[in-house]
Scaffold this motif. Structure first.
Motif, PDB file in Angstrom:
ATOM      1  N   PRO A   1     -64.115  -2.458 -12.594  1.00  0.00           N
ATOM      2  CA  PRO A   1     -64.898  -3.136 -13.632  1.00  0.00           C
ATOM      3  C   PRO A   1     -64.053  -3.403 -14.876  1.00  0.00           C
ATOM      4  O   PRO A   1     -63.296  -2.542 -15.324  1.00  0.00           O
ATOM      5  CB  PRO A   1     -66.021  -2.135 -13.940  1.00  0.00           C
ATOM      6  N   GLY A   2     -64.172  -4.621 -15.396  1.00  0.00           N
ATOM      7  CA  GLY A   2     -63.413  -5.001 -16.580  1.00  0.00           C
ATOM      8  C   GLY A   2     -61.994  -5.445 -16.301  1.00  0.00           C
ATOM      9  O   GLY A   2     -61.247  -5.753 -17.231  1.00  0.00           O
ATOM     10  N   SER A   3     -61.592  -5.499 -15.029  1.00  0.00           N
ATOM     11  CA  SER A   3     -60.232  -5.912 -14.684  1.00  0.00           C
ATOM     12  C   SER A   3     -60.123  -7.429 -14.640  1.00  0.00           C
ATOM     13  O   SER A   3     -61.123  -8.145 -14.715  1.00  0.00           O
ATOM     14  CB  SER A   3     -59.827  -5.332 -13.325  1.00  0.00           C
ATOM     15  N   THR A   4     -58.911  -7.917 -14.510  1.00  0.00           N
ATOM     16  CA  THR A   4     -58.666  -9.348 -14.359  1.00  0.00           C
ATOM     17  C   THR A   4     -58.001  -9.591 -13.011  1.00  0.00           C
ATOM     18  O   THR A   4     -57.298  -8.719 -12.489  1.00  0.00           O
ATOM     19  CB  THR A   4     -57.756  -9.891 -15.478  1.00  0.00           C
TER      20      THR A   4
ATOM     21  N   ASP B   1     -55.337 -11.183 -10.523  1.00  0.00           N
ATOM     22  CA  ASP B   1     -53.974 -11.713 -10.491  1.00  0.00           C
ATOM     23  C   ASP B   1     -53.798 -12.507  -9.197  1.00  0.00           C
ATOM     24  O   ASP B   1     -53.733 -11.925  -8.114  1.00  0.00           O
ATOM     25  CB  ASP B   1     -52.962 -10.563 -10.546  1.00  0.00           C
ATOM     26  N   PRO B   2     -53.732 -13.843  -9.265  1.00  0.00           N
ATOM     27  CA  PRO B   2     -53.625 -14.647  -8.043  1.00  0.00           C
ATOM     28  C   PRO B   2     -52.299 -14.466  -7.312  1.00  0.00           C
ATOM     29  O   PRO B   2     -52.202 -14.772  -6.127  1.00  0.00           O
ATOM     30  CB  PRO B   2     -53.790 -16.075  -8.553  1.00  0.00           C
ATOM     31  N   ILE B   3     -51.268 -13.987  -8.012  1.00  0.00           N
ATOM     32  CA  ILE B   3     -49.962 -13.792  -7.363  1.00  0.00           C
ATOM     33  C   ILE B   3     -50.007 -12.598  -6.419  1.00  0.00           C
ATOM     34  O   ILE B   3     -49.571 -12.670  -5.262  1.00  0.00           O
ATOM     35  CB  ILE B   3     -48.855 -13.620  -8.417  1.00  0.00           C
ATOM     36  N   THR B   4     -50.545 -11.481  -6.896  1.00  0.00           N
ATOM     37  CA  THR B   4     -50.641 -10.275  -6.048  1.00  0.00           C
ATOM     38  C   THR B   4     -51.959 -10.213  -5.295  1.00  0.00           C
ATOM     39  O   THR B   4     -52.146  -9.325  -4.463  1.00  0.00           O
ATOM     40  CB  THR B   4     -50.504  -9.009  -6.908  1.00  0.00           C
ATOM     41  N   GLU B   5     -52.878 -11.144  -5.582  1.00  0.00           N
ATOM     42  CA  GLU B   5     -54.214 -11.160  -4.977  1.00  0.00           C
ATOM     43  C   GLU B   5     -54.908  -9.815  -5.174  1.00  0.00           C
ATOM     44  O   GLU B   5     -55.476  -9.239  -4.250  1.00  0.00           O
ATOM     45  CB  GLU B   5     -54.122 -11.502  -3.489  1.00  0.00           C
ATOM     46  N   SER B   6     -54.889  -9.317  -6.403  1.00  0.00           N
ATOM     47  CA  SER B   6     -55.453  -8.014  -6.712  1.00  0.00           C
ATOM     48  C   SER B   6     -56.197  -8.045  -8.040  1.00  0.00           C
ATOM     49  O   SER B   6     -55.848  -8.803  -8.943  1.00  0.00           O
ATOM     50  CB  SER B   6     -54.352  -6.947  -6.794  1.00  0.00           C
ATOM     51  N   TRP B   7     -57.215  -7.190  -8.153  1.00  0.00           N
ATOM     52  CA  TRP B   7     -57.860  -6.940  -9.429  1.00  0.00           C
ATOM     53  C   TRP B   7     -57.002  -5.951 -10.188  1.00  0.00           C
ATOM     54  O   TRP B   7     -56.691  -4.869  -9.694  1.00  0.00           O
ATOM     55  CB  TRP B   7     -59.274  -6.397  -9.206  1.00  0.00           C
ATOM     56  N   THR B   8     -56.610  -6.306 -11.408  1.00  0.00           N
ATOM     57  CA  THR B   8     -55.583  -5.568 -12.137  1.00  0.00           C
ATOM     58  C   THR B   8     -56.088  -5.117 -13.497  1.00  0.00           C
ATOM     59  O   THR B   8     -56.785  -5.843 -14.186  1.00  0.00           O
ATOM     60  CB  THR B   8     -54.332  -6.447 -12.323  1.00  0.00           C
TER      61      THR B   8
END
Length: 224
Positions: free
Chosen positions: A37-40, A42-49
């Motif tokens: 929750p509250g993460s952004t 990242d389309p490069i790593t395909e992860s919520w960061t």
């Protein structure tokens, strides 16, 4: 004429199936997901960061698309960069307990990606009772949508000292007919944490260059 008519009908049916497939794919919720929750995203790593040192990690199990009853052998993998193993003062706590990175390589049955091969830990979680928990599970694929009923584990993560930690989750989905399916969270639903970029601190030479100007400004303000 009849051949042309049936050919047109077949093309229409195929087009409709294509539209249905695209729509259902866009809104399909996978059996397993990770989310912070509250993460952004990242389309490069395909992860919520996230860059937070203290955050909640959610492990989500959904009823569809496998008509799941529960998810067992649920394993959370936490990985660090290979060259940061044994870094003094670095730590990761999960629900208040320290994590030890005792394994090296690529987690069992996990497709090689990103940070692997590296040091990681395998943390076993209770079953996700997706057919009885009744929690609302959202689709966290960017651009996706829809909700489903399922179950969610809420985990507390506290960490520091490392530059980067990476999360994966995998388990065996048991459907309502007793059939078993191995599943992992798709790469578009992975989660990561990065150390925040430290604020720039002026070097001593820069401070010395600025000092006369600051003193002059102070004297000018005094004389007004």
């Amino acid at each position: 004429m009849r051949k042309i008519f049936f050919k047109g009908v077949n093309q229409l049916i195929l087009s409709l199936w294509g539209i249905i497939f695209i729509v259902s794919s866009a809104y399909a919720i996978p059996s397993l997901q990770l989310y912070i929750p509250g993460s952004t995203y990242d389309p490069i790593t395909e992860s919520w960061t996230t860059t937070a040192s203290d955050f909640e990690l959610q492990v989500l199990g959904a009823s569809s698309p496998l008509n799941a009853d529960y998810i067992k052998n649920l394993t959370l993998y936490i990985a660090i960069k290979e060259d940061e193993k044994g870094l003094p003062g670095a730590y990761v706590n999960l629900n208040g307990s320290p994590i030890n990175f005792n394994y090296y390589g690529n987690p069992f049955l996990m497709p090689p990606h990103g940070i692997y091969p590296t040091y990681y830990c395998a943390y076993w979680l209770p079953n996700l009772m997706v057919s009885t928990a009744g929690e609302v599970v959202h689709n966290y694929k960017p651009g996706g949508g829809g909700t489903d009923l399922g179950d969610i584990h809420y985990l507390s993560i506290k960490w520091g000292g490392y530059s980067h930690i990476h999360f994966d989750v995998a388990g065996i989905v048991v459907d309502k007919f007793g059939k078993k399916h191995y599943r992992k969270a798709p790469f578009s639903r992975d989660a990561e944490a990065n150390s925040p970029t430290p604020s720039a601190v002026p070097e001593p030479s820069t401070i010395l260059l600025l000092l006369p100007g600051l003193l002059g400004l102070a004297n000018f303000r005094r004389s007004i």
